[in-house]
Design a protein around this motif. Sequence first.
Motif, PDB file in Angstrom:
ATOM      1  N   ILE A   1      36.321  35.744  41.430  1.00 62.48           N
ATOM      2  CA  ILE A   1      36.844  35.253  40.148  1.00 62.48           C
ATOM      3  C   ILE A   1      35.762  34.463  39.415  1.00 62.48           C
ATOM      4  CG2 ILE A   1      38.518  33.686  39.060  1.00 62.48           C
ATOM      5  CD1 ILE A   1      39.836  36.229  40.020  1.00 62.48           C
ATOM      6  N   ALA A   2      35.067  33.616  40.137  1.00 63.71           N
ATOM      7  CA  ALA A   2      34.020  32.796  39.511  1.00 63.71           C
ATOM      8  C   ALA A   2      32.974  33.694  38.867  1.00 63.71           C
ATOM      9  CB  ALA A   2      33.391  31.857  40.536  1.00 63.71           C
ATOM     10  N   ALA A   3      32.674  34.804  39.529  1.00 62.41           N
ATOM     11  CA  ALA A   3      31.654  35.721  39.008  1.00 62.41           C
ATOM     12  C   ALA A   3      32.112  36.371  37.698  1.00 62.41           C
ATOM     13  CB  ALA A   3      31.337  36.796  40.048  1.00 62.41           C
ATOM     14  N   THR A   4      33.412  36.612  37.548  1.00 58.88           N
ATOM     15  CA  THR A   4      33.899  37.227  36.303  1.00 58.88           C
ATOM     16  C   THR A   4      33.934  36.216  35.164  1.00 58.88           C
ATOM     17  OG1 THR A   4      36.252  36.699  36.595  1.00 58.88           O
ATOM     18  CG2 THR A   4      35.471  38.748  37.620  1.00 58.88           C
ATOM     19  N   GLY A   5      34.077  34.927  35.518  1.00 58.35           N
ATOM     20  CA  GLY A   5      34.166  33.900  34.482  1.00 58.35           C
ATOM     21  C   GLY A   5      35.504  33.863  33.765  1.00 58.35           C
ATOM     22  N   ALA A   6      36.457  34.670  34.203  1.00 59.45           N
ATOM     23  CA  ALA A   6      37.791  34.686  33.582  1.00 59.45           C
ATOM     24  C   ALA A   6      38.700  33.733  34.356  1.00 59.45           C
ATOM     25  CB  ALA A   6      38.364  36.107  33.598  1.00 59.45           C
ATOM     26  N   PHE A   7      38.742  32.478  33.895  1.00 57.19           N
ATOM     27  CA  PHE A   7      39.465  31.462  34.652  1.00 57.19           C
ATOM     28  C   PHE A   7      40.901  31.246  34.188  1.00 57.19           C
ATOM     29  CE2 PHE A   7      35.010  30.201  35.343  1.00 57.19           C
ATOM     30  CZ  PHE A   7      35.008  30.245  36.741  1.00 57.19           C
ATOM     31  N   THR A   8      41.208  31.584  32.951  1.00 54.70           N
ATOM     32  CA  THR A   8      42.593  31.445  32.480  1.00 54.70           C
ATOM     33  C   THR A   8      43.094  32.816  32.015  1.00 54.70           C
ATOM     34  OG1 THR A   8      41.820  30.872  30.269  1.00 54.70           O
ATOM     35  CG2 THR A   8      42.360  29.046  31.714  1.00 54.70           C
ATOM     36  N   GLY A   9      44.277  33.145  32.468  1.00 56.44           N
ATOM     37  CA  GLY A   9      44.870  34.430  32.090  1.00 56.44           C
ATOM     38  C   GLY A   9      44.049  35.587  32.641  1.00 56.44           C
ATOM     39  N   GLY A  10      44.217  36.741  32.029  1.00 57.66           N
ATOM     40  CA  GLY A  10      43.449  37.900  32.454  1.00 57.66           C
ATOM     41  C   GLY A  10      44.096  38.661  33.587  1.00 57.66           C
TER      42      GLY A  10
ATOM     43  N   ALA B   1      43.667  38.882  36.858  1.00 57.52           N
ATOM     44  CA  ALA B   1      44.073  38.256  38.129  1.00 57.52           C
ATOM     45  C   ALA B   1      45.489  37.676  38.016  1.00 57.52           C
ATOM     46  CB  ALA B   1      43.082  37.171  38.532  1.00 57.52           C
ATOM     47  N   VAL B   2      45.757  37.023  36.874  1.00 57.43           N
ATOM     48  CA  VAL B   2      47.077  36.425  36.683  1.00 57.43           C
ATOM     49  C   VAL B   2      48.134  37.522  36.522  1.00 57.43           C
ATOM     50  CG1 VAL B   2      48.489  34.952  35.188  1.00 57.43           C
ATOM     51  CG2 VAL B   2      46.130  34.302  35.700  1.00 57.43           C
ATOM     52  N   GLU B   3      47.801  38.532  35.725  1.00 54.85           N
ATOM     53  CA  GLU B   3      48.761  39.633  35.513  1.00 54.85           C
ATOM     54  C   GLU B   3      49.063  40.369  36.810  1.00 54.85           C
ATOM     55  OE1 GLU B   3      47.069  41.926  32.301  1.00 54.85           O
ATOM     56  OE2 GLU B   3      47.156  40.161  30.991  1.00 54.85           O
ATOM     57  N   ALA B   4      48.042  40.588  37.619  1.00 54.91           N
ATOM     58  CA  ALA B   4      48.246  41.296  38.897  1.00 54.91           C
ATOM     59  C   ALA B   4      49.144  40.485  39.824  1.00 54.91           C
ATOM     60  CB  ALA B   4      46.896  41.568  39.570  1.00 54.91           C
TER      61      ALA B   4
ATOM     62  N   HIS C   1      60.931  40.152  36.113  1.00 57.18           N
ATOM     63  CA  HIS C   1      59.907  39.324  35.469  1.00 57.18           C
ATOM     64  C   HIS C   1      59.497  38.143  36.350  1.00 57.18           C
ATOM     65  CE1 HIS C   1      61.254  41.370  31.801  1.00 57.18           C
ATOM     66  NE2 HIS C   1      62.479  41.012  32.139  1.00 57.18           N
ATOM     67  N   ALA C   2      58.183  37.904  36.430  1.00 57.31           N
ATOM     68  CA  ALA C   2      57.654  36.660  37.020  1.00 57.31           C
ATOM     69  C   ALA C   2      56.548  36.173  36.100  1.00 57.31           C
ATOM     70  CB  ALA C   2      57.108  36.909  38.420  1.00 57.31           C
ATOM     71  N   ILE C   3      56.597  34.885  35.776  1.00 57.70           N
ATOM     72  CA  ILE C   3      55.601  34.294  34.873  1.00 57.70           C
ATOM     73  C   ILE C   3      54.911  33.165  35.620  1.00 57.70           C
ATOM     74  CG2 ILE C   3      55.202  33.192  32.619  1.00 57.70           C
ATOM     75  CD1 ILE C   3      58.542  34.804  33.185  1.00 57.70           C
ATOM     76  N   GLY C   4      53.584  33.275  35.769  1.00 61.10           N
ATOM     77  CA  GLY C   4      52.824  32.244  36.471  1.00 61.10           C
ATOM     78  C   GLY C   4      52.647  31.022  35.587  1.00 61.10           C
ATOM     79  N   VAL C   5      52.892  29.845  36.151  1.00 59.38           N
ATOM     80  CA  VAL C   5      52.726  28.594  35.411  1.00 59.38           C
ATOM     81  C   VAL C   5      51.962  27.587  36.273  1.00 59.38           C
ATOM     82  CG1 VAL C   5      54.783  28.981  33.992  1.00 59.38           C
ATOM     83  CG2 VAL C   5      54.996  27.727  36.140  1.00 59.38           C
ATOM     84  N   SER C   6      51.733  26.389  35.710  1.00 59.10           N
ATOM     85  CA  SER C   6      50.783  25.470  36.336  1.00 59.10           C
ATOM     86  C   SER C   6      51.336  24.646  37.500  1.00 59.10           C
ATOM     87  CB  SER C   6      50.206  24.541  35.269  1.00 59.10           C
ATOM     88  OG  SER C   6      51.261  23.875  34.598  1.00 59.10           O
ATOM     89  N   SER C   7      52.638  24.603  37.676  1.00 60.00           N
ATOM     90  CA  SER C   7      53.233  23.876  38.809  1.00 60.00           C
ATOM     91  C   SER C   7      54.714  24.214  38.911  1.00 60.00           C
ATOM     92  CB  SER C   7      53.081  22.360  38.629  1.00 60.00           C
ATOM     93  OG  SER C   7      53.949  21.894  37.613  1.00 60.00           O
TER      94      SER C   7
ATOM     95  N   ALA D   1      43.455  31.556  37.017  1.00 58.29           N
ATOM     96  CA  ALA D   1      43.097  32.813  37.675  1.00 58.29           C
ATOM     97  C   ALA D   1      42.707  32.627  39.148  1.00 58.29           C
ATOM     98  CB  ALA D   1      41.964  33.494  36.909  1.00 58.29           C
ATOM     99  N   LEU D   2      42.049  31.506  39.464  1.00 54.63           N
ATOM    100  CA  LEU D   2      41.672  31.259  40.859  1.00 54.63           C
ATOM    101  C   LEU D   2      42.916  31.163  41.730  1.00 54.63           C
ATOM    102  CD1 LEU D   2      38.832  28.573  40.506  1.00 54.63           C
ATOM    103  CD2 LEU D   2      38.575  30.941  41.280  1.00 54.63           C
ATOM    104  N   GLN D   3      43.898  30.396  41.255  1.00 53.30           N
ATOM    105  CA  GLN D   3      45.143  30.267  42.035  1.00 53.30           C
ATOM    106  C   GLN D   3      45.843  31.620  42.150  1.00 53.30           C
ATOM    107  OE1 GLN D   3      45.362  27.614  43.582  1.00 53.30           O
ATOM    108  NE2 GLN D   3      43.949  26.410  42.338  1.00 53.30           N
ATOM    109  N   ALA D   4      45.902  32.338  41.038  1.00 50.93           N
ATOM    110  CA  ALA D   4      46.599  33.630  41.043  1.00 50.93           C
ATOM    111  C   ALA D   4      45.973  34.582  42.064  1.00 50.93           C
ATOM    112  CB  ALA D   4      46.549  34.249  39.642  1.00 50.93           C
ATOM    113  N   ALA D   5      44.642  34.622  42.106  1.00 58.35           N
ATOM    114  CA  ALA D   5      43.953  35.541  43.025  1.00 58.35           C
ATOM    115  C   ALA D   5      44.184  35.131  44.473  1.00 58.35           C
ATOM    116  CB  ALA D   5      42.470  35.575  42.693  1.00 58.35           C
ATOM    117  N   ILE D   6      44.145  33.822  44.725  1.00 58.75           N
ATOM    118  CA  ILE D   6      44.393  33.323  46.089  1.00 58.75           C
ATOM    119  C   ILE D   6      45.829  33.639  46.505  1.00 58.75           C
ATOM    120  CG2 ILE D   6      44.754  31.164  47.380  1.00 58.75           C
ATOM    121  CD1 ILE D   6      42.225  30.085  45.905  1.00 58.75           C
ATOM    122  N   LEU D   7      46.767  33.343  45.615  1.00 62.53           N
ATOM    123  CA  LEU D   7      48.185  33.563  45.933  1.00 62.53           C
ATOM    124  C   LEU D   7      48.471  35.044  46.182  1.00 62.53           C
ATOM    125  CD1 LEU D   7      49.622  31.106  43.263  1.00 62.53           C
ATOM    126  CD2 LEU D   7      49.804  30.830  45.758  1.00 62.53           C
ATOM    127  N   ARG D   8      47.808  35.912  45.439  1.00 64.68           N
ATOM    128  CA  ARG D   8      48.039  37.351  45.584  1.00 64.68           C
ATOM    129  C   ARG D   8      47.599  37.821  46.974  1.00 64.68           C
ATOM    130  NH1 ARG D   8      45.197  42.188  42.961  1.00 64.68           N
ATOM    131  NH2 ARG D   8      46.829  43.786  43.067  1.00 64.68           N
TER     132      ARG D   8
END
Length: 387
Positions: free
Chosen positions: A33-42, A44-47, A60-66, A240-247
Amino acid sequence: MSVPTAARTVPLCELDNAEPQLFEELIATVRGIAATGAFTGGEAVEAFERDYAAWCEAPHAIGVSSGTEALVLALRALNVGVGDEVVVPANSFIATAEAVSLVGARPRFADVDPQTQLITAQSVERALTAAVRVVVPVHLFGRTVELAPLLELTREHGLMLVEDAAQAHGARYRGRRVGTFGDAGTFSFYPAKNLGGWGDGGAVVTTRADVAERVRLLRSHGESPRYHHRVVGTTARLDALQAAILRRKLVRLDSWNDARRAVAARLREALSGAEDVVAPPPAAAHGDHVYHQFVIRTSDRDRMRAILASAGVASGVHYPVPIHRTDAYAHLAEDHDVAPVATRLAGELLSLPIFPRMDEQQIELVATSVREAREQLRPSTPPPEPC
Ligand SMILES: *Cc1c(COP(=O)(O)O)cnc(C)c1O
């Protein structure tokens, strides 16, 4: 034949740094994720949102901050605000009530059943007022609330229902995943939850397309399309970092929940026959338990904790003060005595260690330490009285 050396300490829970293979996999994910530089949305979050919705068997599932923001945005999406009231359990993490206050509404505290330690249709009915618009059952510790009578009650009174499933990812009620029964369901991905990220995160799950759309708008400045702000929103996105880890972790979650159930069965066995400590209520016939916590009841909690600590066994208290008696809610003075069962339980509940990779020696150490603590405390510890 080698003699197993006894486990020396048992933590209350374990995080991903305790499992080297998973840890390396997640580090590689972070690097990606760090290499892509896409830290918000994108992507990883959609997947993650696609996978989490599928796993919850929800459209429907919507990722949020807490988990707290998940509750706030769910309530806002349902147009709950100033002048409204929301029924919450008196025995929960304070966030359940905070979310209600944060949208400008007032929490109404429902007491819990002494056996299941959860709210019931009866206790909710007692808490109803003319201003109540929503009921928020909490599947506390991972045990499912009896939803059928609650849904009947909310239907009867024209109320909405939002499940706080922050401690119950994946639990099933009458065959369906929790979080999908009412108008919305909310989850927390705080690191120690059954599904946890490497920081804060949460999700709203819903069967209602209008609620999903509204939460998506609200979590990112009411923006759609770019720089068109349709409603007053906020910054509450899942990063995006959290989303990728959680996935990555999601594919293991069912087996981790199974492992928690197996550990719970062993701990329960070790407590069988004890009268001075009460084991956690097991899952109801058509319900489930994913054992976010394994919570016993003892009337001599402080001494029990001290003895366990000296044996190297960590323990926790969830929660020492019921929400209606916290300083934060003291201003609702008339609520001081509304939930006597929750108040009493707050003085007796003790969480023992439980986590998916808890091994045989650790289970044995917890079991023997509880047994020894009971021996030492007997006969001065009376059994907890019925609430
Ligand atoms: C953890 C938790 C929350 C809040 O989640 P955060 O991600 O910490 O904001 C809400 N309700 C319950 C029952 C929880 O256990």
